[in-house]
Design a protein around this motif. Structure first.
Motif, PDB file in Angstrom:
ATOM      1  N   ASP A   1     -11.631 -17.483 -18.056  1.00 24.95           N
ATOM      2  CA  ASP A   1     -10.322 -16.976 -18.858  1.00 24.95           C
ATOM      3  C   ASP A   1     -10.153 -15.410 -18.717  1.00 24.95           C
ATOM      4  O   ASP A   1      -9.189 -14.868 -18.370  1.00 24.95           O
ATOM      5  CB  ASP A   1     -10.540 -17.275 -20.341  1.00 24.95           C
TER       6      ASP A   1
ATOM      7  N   CYS B   1     -19.059 -13.441 -16.484  1.00 30.12           N
ATOM      8  CA  CYS B   1     -17.872 -13.582 -17.370  1.00 30.12           C
ATOM      9  C   CYS B   1     -17.021 -14.927 -17.416  1.00 30.12           C
ATOM     10  O   CYS B   1     -17.319 -15.905 -16.432  1.00 30.12           O
ATOM     11  CB  CYS B   1     -16.904 -12.533 -16.636  1.00 30.12           C
ATOM     12  N   SER B   2     -16.350 -15.231 -18.180  1.00 25.29           N
ATOM     13  CA  SER B   2     -15.853 -16.207 -18.238  1.00 25.29           C
ATOM     14  C   SER B   2     -14.599 -16.469 -17.351  1.00 25.29           C
ATOM     15  O   SER B   2     -13.855 -15.315 -16.919  1.00 25.29           O
ATOM     16  CB  SER B   2     -15.304 -16.500 -19.933  1.00 25.29           C
TER      17      SER B   2
END
Length: 184
Positions: free
Chosen positions: A105, A102-103
């Motif tokens: 952000d 996952c990022s």
């Protein structure tokens, strides 16, 4: 989207037409119960929001809420997440194994939503439908979280401070005292 109170066994104490209820006995899993329930026995729709916020923080960190995660201060996971958030180091909460999937952000947004869910006052917490919107719509603006309800968790290696012996002063000439029993 229908909340079911913080613990499965408690659902029967909350009637369908009630928005808030007061219980006679506090039951549930420590660390997931909302502060208004623990302190006053008040259960509301926002009690589950609190529990969900704790769960979000646990998923992101892969840590249990009732552990101690700060070497300088004995904070539980909610307190630790709040501390990292305020220091601008929220990504340090993330489990390193999530790094590839996952990022940053997305992680920051999930932590942000988790902290909004565990705010001290129930009125400040979002509804579950708002939480779903916050998590699914990354363009939705999020409000700044207020301080969550968290407690100081004393770790197992905590040493009790040494208590010095106090010499008691004798206040009775004949070693007899009178106790008056009064209800509160």
């Amino acid at each position: 989207m229908n909340p079911k109170i913080s613990d499965f066994g408690m659902a029967r104490t909350f009637a369908m037409n009630e928005l808030e209820a007061n219980t006679n006995r506090i039951v549930g899993t420590h660390g997931y119960m909302s502060p208004e329930y623990v302190m006053n026995g008040i259960v509301s729709m926002k009690s589950d929001v609190y529990s969900f916020g704790v769960l979000v923080l646990e998923i992101i960190s892969s840590k249990k809420n009732n552990g101690s995660y700060d070497t300088e201060r004995p904070l539980n996971l909610v307190g630790y997440a709040w501390q990292l958030w305020n220091e601008g180091k929220a990504l340090e909460l993330m489990d390193p194994t999530l790094d590839e999937s996952c990022s940053p952000d997305e992680v920051i947004r999930c932590i942000h939503v988790g902290l909004l869910c565990v705010q001290d006052r129930a009125a400040d917490r979002p509804t579950m439908s708002d939480v779903v919107s916050m998590l699914t719509n990354d363009t939705m603006a999020l409000s700044k979280p207020k301080q969550p309800a968290f407690y100081i968790n004393i770790s197992s290696d905590y040493e009790e401070p040494e208590v010095t012996e106090i010499k008691l002063e004798v206040c009775s000439v004949n070693d007899v005292t009178i106790s008056r029993m009064e209800g509160r």
